[in-house]
Design a protein around this motif. Structure first.
Motif: not given
Length: 355
Positions: A62-72, A157-171
């Motif tokens: 999680s984190g803002g756009p452009g910080l390297g999530k896709t790269t990781l 292995t699932l790698v999920g990326a989000t800029t708004r982690a609070g919108l993900l349901p807890a499950p």
């Protein structure tokens, strides 16, 4: 305001820019600059899984756009020596779309799901089972006669990326074995990224120019690399090709990016807030109308950086300018400025935003 006037410091990227970014991305974890804690934690996760001969836990970034999530995500696949499948939440409109992707995965493959918070709810529910039991239930038929047929899928292995982690349901969040939050980068880390990118681009970047560009990059590698390319263009067209401090100053001035990384839209918002509304408080909609923009544009494009930089505070009564905003814009705050009535001088008020 023309779109190109604010794109230069936008953390988002279109398809053409993503293609350009691909050539600048590091390929191994040891080459990734910044995010030290995340890199160390992720290295342990990957090495442990490799020693056990199993697919690593699912990873959420999680984190803002452009910080390297896709790269990781790409680095994770490269470190594991596994294929990488890339898709995004908006592309998964139905559970059948997700089933089609999951059923074709190879064993050990890495699935990168960008903007995972925007995935359709039926697909989310299917993903729960797939992540935990490596199974999807394909529904055949409709109505009372519909039948769910379980279909085993290869461990992945699932790698999920989000800029708004609070919108993900807890499950869904709970099914990720490792969660990484991507922070904004320090100036010295951005300087290293700029020097590496300049080398890959075949550009000669002076040290003081790297410092200057890094300082205006809003803590975001994507913006740093974009500014580097604009400075390179300026150097090649109006200079001798060398990226010097003077060239960097001239280029960034042309693109209206000031010493703090504020662009024309940012300064327009501050100017309206200070001159027209005496520092606030003022509602988002009113502020947006005053600069000729949609409220969503001000809230999503300009406000996050202005708040993070301490120029604006969000309070229950609306947006309020901080002392730093008055100083940066070269204006004197009136004696009755709102920040004098309970708004912290650093602009970090955490109360809910005004309307």
């Amino acid at each position: 305001m023309a779109e190109h006037e604010r794109d230069v410091v936008s953390p988002d990227a279109d398809l053409d820019e993503r293609a350009l970014e691909g050539a600048l991305r590091p390929k191994r974890l040891e080459d990734f600059v910044g995010q030290e804690r995340v890199r160390e934690q992720l290295s342990l996760v990957l090495r442990g899984a490799q020693r056990r001969g199993r697919a690593p836990d699912h990873v959420l970034m999680s984190g803002g756009p452009g910080l390297g999530k896709t790269t990781l995500a790409m680095i994770i696949a490269a470190e594991l020596g596994a294929p990488l499948r890339i898709t995004s939440g908006p592309a998964i409109e139905r559970s059948g779309d997700l089933a089609a992707v999951l059923s074709t995965l190879q064993e050990g493959e890495v699935l990168f799901l960008d903007e995972i918070h925007r995935m359709a709810r039926p697909a989310e529910e299917m993903l729960y089972v797939a992540m935990e039991d490596f199974r999807v239930d394909v529904v055949v038929g409709k109505g009372p006669g519909a039948t769910a047929i379980p279909l085993d899928i290869a461990p992945f292995t699932l790698v999920g990326a989000t800029t708004r982690a609070g919108l993900l349901p807890a499950p869904l969040r709970d099914r990720f074995g490792f969660t990484a939050h991507m922070d904004f980068y320090r100036a010295d880390e951005l300087e290293l990224i700029l020097r590496r990118s300049a080398g890959l681009l075949g550009a000669h970047l002076d040290d003081d120019a790297a410092v200057e560009i890094a300082g205006r990059s809003r803590g975001t590698p994507r913006i740093a690399n974009r500014l580097l390319r604009r400075v390179r263009d300026y150097a090649e067209v109006r200079g001798d090709g060398r990226l010097t401090l003077d060239i960097a100053h001239a280029a960034l001035s042309l693109y209206e990016v000031d010493a703090q990384g504020l662009d024309r839209l940012d300064r327009a918002v501050l100017d309206a807030l200070l001159r027209r509304f005496r520092g606030g408080p003022v509602g988002l909609s009113t502020l947006a109308v005053s600069v000729g923009e949609e409220p969503e544009t001000v809230e999503v494009v300009a406000e996050p950086f202005l708040v993070r930089s301490g120029f604006i505070a969000r309070t229950p009564r609306g947006r309020v300018a901080t002392p730093e905003a008055w100083s940066h814009m070269g204006l004197a705050a009136p004696p009755d400025a709102a920040f004098g009535a309970g708004v912290p001088a650093d602009g970090t008020a955490t109360a809910p935003a005004g309307p």
